[in-house]
Scaffold this active site. Structure first.
Site, mmCIF file in Angstrom:
data_model
loop_
_atom_site.group_PDB
_atom_site.id
_atom_site.type_symbol
_atom_site.label_atom_id
_atom_site.label_comp_id
_atom_site.label_asym_id
_atom_site.label_seq_id
_atom_site.Cartn_x
_atom_site.Cartn_y
_atom_site.Cartn_z
ATOM 1 N N ASP A 57 0.847 -1.192 0.000
ATOM 2 C CA ASP A 57 0.000 0.000 0.000
ATOM 3 C C ASP A 57 0.883 1.243 0.000
ATOM 4 O O ASP A 57 2.109 1.150 0.155
ATOM 5 C CB ASP A 57 -0.914 -0.027 1.236
ATOM 6 N N HIS B 31 -10.275 -1.879 -7.345
ATOM 7 C CA HIS B 31 -10.247 -0.871 -6.280
ATOM 8 C C HIS B 31 -9.491 0.395 -6.680
ATOM 9 O O HIS B 31 -9.974 1.515 -6.472
ATOM 10 C CB HIS B 31 -9.631 -1.498 -5.019
HETATM 11 FE FE1 N7H Z 1 -7.470 1.661 -0.856
HETATM 12 N N1 N7H Z 1 -5.957 -2.896 -0.401
HETATM 13 O O1 N7H Z 1 -5.093 -3.403 0.204
HETATM 14 O O2 N7H Z 1 -6.607 -3.560 -1.157
HETATM 15 N N2 N7H Z 1 -5.856 0.627 -1.585
HETATM 16 N N3 N7H Z 1 -7.795 0.194 0.522
HETATM 17 N N4 N7H Z 1 -8.953 2.774 -0.036
HETATM 18 N N5 N7H Z 1 -7.046 3.172 -2.115
HETATM 19 C C1 N7H Z 1 -4.985 1.058 -2.540
HETATM 20 O O3 N7H Z 1 -1.803 2.417 -4.987
HETATM 21 C C2 N7H Z 1 -7.162 -1.021 0.614
HETATM 22 C C3 N7H Z 1 -9.730 2.441 1.028
HETATM 23 C C4 N7H Z 1 -7.759 4.360 -2.247
HETATM 24 O O4 N7H Z 1 -4.052 6.424 -6.869
HETATM 25 C C5 N7H Z 1 -4.042 0.035 -2.822
HETATM 26 O O5 N7H Z 1 -1.047 2.997 -3.033
HETATM 27 C C6 N7H Z 1 -7.665 -1.706 1.769
HETATM 28 C C7 N7H Z 1 -10.767 3.414 1.222
HETATM 29 C C8 N7H Z 1 -7.108 5.217 -3.206
HETATM 30 O O6 N7H Z 1 -4.134 4.599 -8.022
HETATM 31 C C9 N7H Z 1 -4.343 -1.020 -2.027
HETATM 32 C C10 N7H Z 1 -8.592 -0.876 2.362
HETATM 33 C C11 N7H Z 1 -10.595 4.353 0.233
HETATM 34 C C12 N7H Z 1 -5.999 4.522 -3.646
HETATM 35 C C13 N7H Z 1 -5.507 -0.675 -1.238
HETATM 36 C C14 N7H Z 1 -8.668 0.308 1.568
HETATM 37 C C15 N7H Z 1 -9.443 3.953 -0.532
HETATM 38 C C16 N7H Z 1 -5.984 3.253 -2.965
HETATM 39 C C17 N7H Z 1 -2.914 0.097 -3.843
HETATM 40 C C18 N7H Z 1 -9.411 -1.063 3.603
HETATM 41 C C19 N7H Z 1 -11.396 5.588 -0.045
HETATM 42 C C20 N7H Z 1 -4.966 5.024 -4.656
HETATM 43 C C21 N7H Z 1 -1.702 0.787 -3.294
HETATM 44 C C22 N7H Z 1 -9.205 -1.999 4.497
HETATM 45 C C23 N7H Z 1 -12.681 5.716 0.216
HETATM 46 C C24 N7H Z 1 -5.396 4.696 -6.055
HETATM 47 C C25 N7H Z 1 -1.505 2.181 -3.815
HETATM 48 C C26 N7H Z 1 -4.439 5.292 -7.061
HETATM 49 C C27 N7H Z 1 -5.014 2.287 -3.160
HETATM 50 C C28 N7H Z 1 -6.196 -1.497 -0.330
HETATM 51 C C29 N7H Z 1 -9.518 1.340 1.821
HETATM 52 C C30 N7H Z 1 -8.910 4.677 -1.586
HETATM 53 C C31 N7H Z 1 -3.533 -2.313 -2.027
HETATM 54 C C32 N7H Z 1 -7.288 -3.081 2.262
HETATM 55 C C33 N7H Z 1 -11.843 3.375 2.312
HETATM 56 C C34 N7H Z 1 -7.549 6.619 -3.609
#
Ligand code: N7H
Length: 503
Positions: free
Chosen positions: A227, A365
């Site tokens: 992440d 996601h």
């Molecule tokens: Fe998310 N995951 O592990 O699956 N997220 N996220 N997220 N997320 C991202 O690109 C994860 C949550 C965003 O700019 C990655 O840095 C998990 C919420 C946004 O390309 C991974 C949870 C919200 C991005 C995960 C969670 C977001 C992002 C890739 C909760 C907003 C950047 C790593 C448990 C409402 C997208 C990365 C971009 C990336 C995961 C929550 C938003 C692996 C496990 C609640 C904006």
């Protein structure tokens, strides 16, 4: 650890000495840190050096010494304690805020160099209830903040507050201290010092300990995905790497260029709204789902098909490599290169972005929460800086064998933005939970974000996950991420703390 138990543990006196010695401005010599509070996996972009950040900041008239350290830094902490409190003596608390607390609050500049980092970094943020308790009557211009997160629960897709940690219900929380360091003993010492300073002006409501995961999982969240790779760069702070979006400072910081809200109290400038969510993750159940539903494709073993399904749900492999650039197999070399691992748009020559999901599903996601070329013109407004950290233990052998979560774990999710309705709330409600988003594709209803999309606890579905059949509808009977609630806070500038939040 409860304040009461820390107080009775007797290490207040010893740690108070360390506390004084560690703070510039206290008149006592600082012991420089040798190792960083922050982690830095290769795939995550480096932070600017203090000199680089200062040069950018002065060009944009941004004062990084006045902005709390957590806001622009993103998800990089080693250990973090979220200490949620209510104010029991507002006069005393206000007085302490202006003096002892303010000098201990860590700035952006301080966090950028190991030598200027304190032993434990401190940030503080307030809920609307907290501002009320302090007698601050100004309207901050953010109705979601004013109403509090509980009022937003159903709109965010939570089944009301059924699964919420009781402390987040009933507007009991006035503020949160965010303590970051590299050891839990530092956090505990600091907390006891804080309590000694505050002399009973606050009371603990709830606390949550976060930590980077161990060994090669450092920087990965509990499902195993790296992440903190993609964050917006902010004018006045850092320079974008290829594929990284540059946003105006007012998208994250109140009162700066491009803040969408015209009228704010003067003291709110350079603060940011902090959306906190305790998001529990059903890790064994997630792994079982992947094992049971491998993508069947020539040349893939069932295990590879399961890994591919996981990667397509997220939009990145566990290593961090984006499926848009590595559509069939992981590419750890690509993952580890921050100049390449964010350099994609979902558009490909010879593919029609309106109907082709060969490389990345519309519902993945990272695509739902950050559309790239899916929007014909750049989207300047809907961005957040994510600063969360995993909480809870590693999956134990019994849990893994039974495919059932026994002990809660998840992500202590933190998002900063200048306007919650454009930031966290928008991403969750208008994109992740919206089966009709993306709006302009051949599929009029691509489905939920399979990870964070929420349907009030009811089953969800998503198309496009199987690249051998974009119309295959995969039903997600149970949520892999369950909201345990949270609160909306405002993280003020240091000068606002000096004035204890008044004009
Ligand atoms: Fe998310 N995951 O592990 O699956 N997220 N996220 N997220 N997320 C991202 O690109 C994860 C949550 C965003 O700019 C990655 O840095 C998990 C919420 C946004 O390309 C991974 C949870 C919200 C991005 C995960 C969670 C977001 C992002 C890739 C909760 C907003 C950047 C790593 C448990 C409402 C997208 C990365 C971009 C990336 C995961 C929550 C938003 C692996 C496990 C609640 C904006």
């Amino acid at each position: 650890m409860k304040i009461s138990s820390i107080l009775s543990s007797g290490f207040v006196i010893a740690s108070a000495l360390q506390f004084v010695a560690a703070y510039p401005g206290s008149g006592v010599a600082l012991t420089p840190r040798k190792t960083s509070i922050l982690i830095n996996p290769a795939a995550q972009p480096d932070l600017p050096t203090a000199a680089q950040a200062q040069a950018a900041a002065s060009a944009a008239s941004l004062n990084l010494d006045d902005i709390q350290g957590d806001i622009l830094i993103g998800m990089k902490k080693n250990q973090e304690l979220f200490f949620f409190f209510s104010i029991t003596n507002s006069t005393l608390f206000k007085q302490k805020l202006k003096s002892d607390i303010k000098v201990r609050v860590t700035t952006t500049t301080q966090l950028l160099s190991v030598s200027s980092q304190p032993t434990t970094a401190l940030n503080v943020a307030f809920s609307q209830q907290g501002l009320n308790a302090l007698g601050v009557t100004d309207d901050l211009g953010d109705p979601l903040f004013t109403a509090g997160q509980e009022a937003d629960a159903s709109v965010l897709g939570d089944p009301g507050t059924t699964n919420w940690v009781p402390s987040f219900v009933g507007k009991q929380i006035h503020g949160v201290f965010l303590l970051a360091s590299d050891t839990t003993s530092n956090l505990n010492s600091f907390l006891s010092d804080l309590n000694a300073i505050l002399q009973g002006a606050i009371q603990e409501v709830y606390s949550l300990n976060g930590a980077a995961r161990p060994g090669d999982q450092q920087g990965h969240e509990h499902f195993g995905f790296l992440d903190g790779i993609s964050q917006p760069a902010v004018t006045g702070f850092n320079t974008p790497l290829p594929g990284q979006e540059l946003v105006a400072p007012g998208v994250i910081l109140v009162g700066e260029d491009s803040d969408p809200v015209a009228t704010r109290p003067t003291w709110a400038k350079d603060g940011s709204f902090l959306a906190f969510r305790q998001l529990s993750q059903k890790v064994p159940e997630f792994e079982k789902f992947l094992t049971d539903n491998p993508i069947i494709e020539d040349g893939l073993t069932p295990a590879q098909g399961s890994a591919l399904l996981g990667a397509r749900l997220v939009g990145r492999w566990k290593s961090g490599a984006p499926v848009d650039l590595a559509p069939k197999f992981d590419d750890p070399v690509l993952a580890a290169d921050p100049t390449r691992n964010n350099n994609f748009t979902f558009a490909h020559p010879g593919q029609n972005i309106l109907n082709d999901q060969t490389n990345c599903p519309f519902t993945a996601h990272i695509r739902k929460t950050k559309p790239r070329a899916d929007f014909p013109t750049p989207n300047p407004g809907n961005h957040i800086i994510r600063a969360g950290i995993p909480y809870g233990p590693e999956v134990g052998p019994a849990e893994a064998a039974s495919n059932t979560t026994v002990t809660e774990r998840g992500l202590a999710f933190v998002a900063y933005q200048s306007d919650i309705s454009n930031g966290f709330h928008f991403l969750q409600h208008t994109w992740a939970n919206n089966v009709g988003f993306f709006f302009n594709k051949n599929q009029t209803q691509p489905g939920w974000d399979p990870l964070i999309g929420a349907n009030g606890g009811q089953p969800r579905w998503a198309l496009g996950l199987d690249q051998t059949n974009f119309d295959r509808n995969i039903t997600l009977e149970n949520d892999f991420i369950v909201s345990r609630g949270g609160e909306y806070f405002f993280s003020p500038s240091l000068s606002a703390l000096s004035g204890a939040l008044s004009a």
